[in-house]
Design an enzyme around this catalytic site. Structure first.
Site, PDB file in Angstrom:
ATOM      1  N   ASP A  15       0.831  -1.206   0.000  1.00 51.06           N
ATOM      2  CA  ASP A  15       0.000   0.000   0.000  1.00 51.06           C
ATOM      3  C   ASP A  15       0.862   1.252   0.000  1.00 51.06           C
ATOM      4  OD1 ASP A  15      -2.671  -0.835  -0.136  1.00 51.06           O
ATOM      5  OD2 ASP A  15      -2.729  -1.319   2.001  1.00 51.06           O
ATOM      6  N   ASP A 155     -10.404  -4.655  -0.871  1.00 52.74           N
ATOM      7  CA  ASP A 155      -9.391  -4.130   0.059  1.00 52.74           C
ATOM      8  C   ASP A 155     -10.084  -3.219   1.065  1.00 52.74           C
ATOM      9  OD1 ASP A 155      -7.082  -3.168   1.240  1.00 52.74           O
ATOM     10  OD2 ASP A 155      -6.270  -2.232  -0.572  1.00 52.74           O
TER      11      ASP A 155
HETATM   12 ZN    ZN Z   1      -4.414  -1.661  -0.695  1.00 55.21          ZN
END
Ligand code: ZN
Length: 198
Positions: A15, A155
């Site tokens: 991320d 997500d």
């Molecule tokens: Zn992510």
């Protein structure tokens, strides 16, 4: 990372946050590259950044399997997807909770992965937004109808109860942060695997 790999996780989701596209800063390509060779798991890069085109090349390593950019951050999403593919990486396109599935209509055929954000990106530990289930179903119907080979990734807020919901709706790639990394990592991953198999 080793613990989740040994327990059977398939991908390491990276991320990347820039403090502009999302209100938080995480890390960049240098940190990701320092993980190369320390795991066999492929990298699944999620760029939550402005001007992703400028940085895509920085995240291409021999371990990079996917690079996902946000539809909202790309002025020329088709060009960006082609750019990722030209670097021998599978392109993904993400949409935020407030963006409709229809925004993906002309990019679906060119993407290998669609990421439905089920929280507003920027921070871990948030609660799943229930309206996203409908978006997963809508996307799954289009993909099936058009017989496309596209993964549906979810997500945000994945846990014991939402895992079943998103899989029933059609998701096949699940990203989990807090659910895996709080507590005993290996048993968390194993519990998830068992749930998926059931
Ligand atoms: Zn992510």
């Amino acid at each position: 990372m080793k613990q989740i790999e040994n327990a059977g996780a398939h991908l390491i989701h990276v991320d990347v946050m820039d403090g502009h596209f999302v209100p938080n800063i995480s890390y960049g390509a240098t940190v990701m590259k320092s993980l190369c060779g320390r795991t066999q798991m492929p990298f699944d890069v999620h760029l939550m950044i402005e001007n992703p085109d400028q940085y895509i090349g920085d995240f291409v390593t021999e371990q990079t399997e996917y690079i996902t950019v946000h539809q909202e951050a790309c002025r020329h999403i088709n060009r960006t997807v082609q750019h990722i593919r030209s670097m021998d990486v599978k392109p993904g396109v993400a949409i935020n909770p407030g963006t409709p599935v229809s925004a993906l209509e002309y990019v679906l055929e060119d993407a290998d992965l669609i990421l439905i954000m089920s929280v507003n990106p920027g921070f871990g530990g948030q609660k799943y937004i229930p309206e996203c289930t409908e978006k997963i179903q809508e996307l799954k119907e289009i993909i099936d109808k058009e017989e496309l080979d596209v993964d549906i990734q979810v997500d945000g807020g994945i846990n014991d109860s939402t895992l079943e919901t998103v899989m029933d709706a059609g998701a096949n790639l699940l990203v989990a942060g807090s659910y895996v990394f709080n507590g005993d990592l290996a048993s968390n991953v194993q519990r998830i695997q068992e749930k998926i198999e059931n």
